[in-house]
Design an enzyme around this catalytic site. Structure first.
Site, PDB file in Angstrom:
ATOM      1  N   ASP A  47       0.869  -1.139   0.202  1.00 57.41           N
ATOM      2  CA  ASP A  47      -0.072  -0.099   0.368  1.00 57.41           C
ATOM      3  C   ASP A  47       1.153   1.021   0.196  1.00 57.41           C
ATOM      4  OD1 ASP A  47      -2.497   1.301  -0.034  1.00 57.41           O
ATOM      5  OD2 ASP A  47      -1.948   1.816   2.222  1.00 57.41           O
ATOM      6  N   ASP A 107      -0.579   5.065   0.860  1.00 53.25           N
ATOM      7  CA  ASP A 107      -0.795   5.985   2.639  1.00 53.25           C
ATOM      8  C   ASP A 107      -0.769   5.000   3.973  1.00 53.25           C
ATOM      9  OD1 ASP A 107      -1.340   7.934   0.987  1.00 53.25           O
ATOM     10  OD2 ASP A 107      -3.328   6.875   0.235  1.00 53.25           O
TER      11      ASP A 107
END
Length: 174
Positions: free
Chosen positions: A7, A9
């Site tokens: 991922d 963020d």
């Protein structure tokens, strides 16, 4: 070759710090990350303020200049030598972010390339051996091995293997 999905963020990018800065700026507050880690009451007040004014997430430019997590670039480079690495982001929630995240990745992780970048709404369709993510909603339906990357919003979760730094990621995979 095994595949790792990562991922963006609050895993590669220190998005929470930018969010704290924006809440402080817009609401004339003085939150800091260390204090939020120490106080549940302060964290609750912060989240209430964040819910009150989080429009900045949809504004052009928000995702362009987020700081990179310490050691992330070096560790991801090393991971690529042993694994097939994909960057996976639920960027479609914030339409402005898609182009900005591509620019950010090109600036900080140019060795990844657009061919190994996946923008989606839900990550349940991602097929990989491992998913490193900060949101339980993405890990709960993942069919490989989920790895929870520590973030301010997930410290109460204890159902997954957890890493808190990219050095820990390195120790786990390299």
């Amino acid at each position: 070759m095994k595949r790792i999905a990562i991922d963006m963020d609050d895993v590669l990018a220190d998005t929470s710090l930018k969010i704290i800065d924006q809440v402080n700026l817009r609401l004339n507050k003085n939150y800091n990350h260390a204090d939020l880690l120490e106080s549940d009451a302060l964290k609750l007040a912060f989240y209430q303020d964040y819910q009150f004014d989080n429009q900045f997430l949809w504004e052009p430019g928000f995702f362009l200049d987020i700081a990179v997590k310490e050691d992330a670039v070096e560790v991801v480079k090393q991971l690529q030598e042993k694994y097939e690495v994909f960057i996976v982001s639920a960027a479609t929630e914030f339409p402005e972010s898609m182009k900005e995240k591509l620019i950010w990745l090109e600036e900080h992780f140019p060795f990844i390339g657009w061919q190994h970048t996946v923008f989606c709404g839900h990550k349940h369709m991602i097929q990989a051996d491992f998913l490193i993510d900060d949101h339980e909603k993405n890990l709960v339906s993942f069919t490989g091995k989920p790895i929870l990357y520590s973030a301010l919003h997930n410290l109460h979760i204890h159902d997954y293997e957890r890493v808190s730094t990219w050095k820990e990621v390195s120790q786990l995979f390299l």
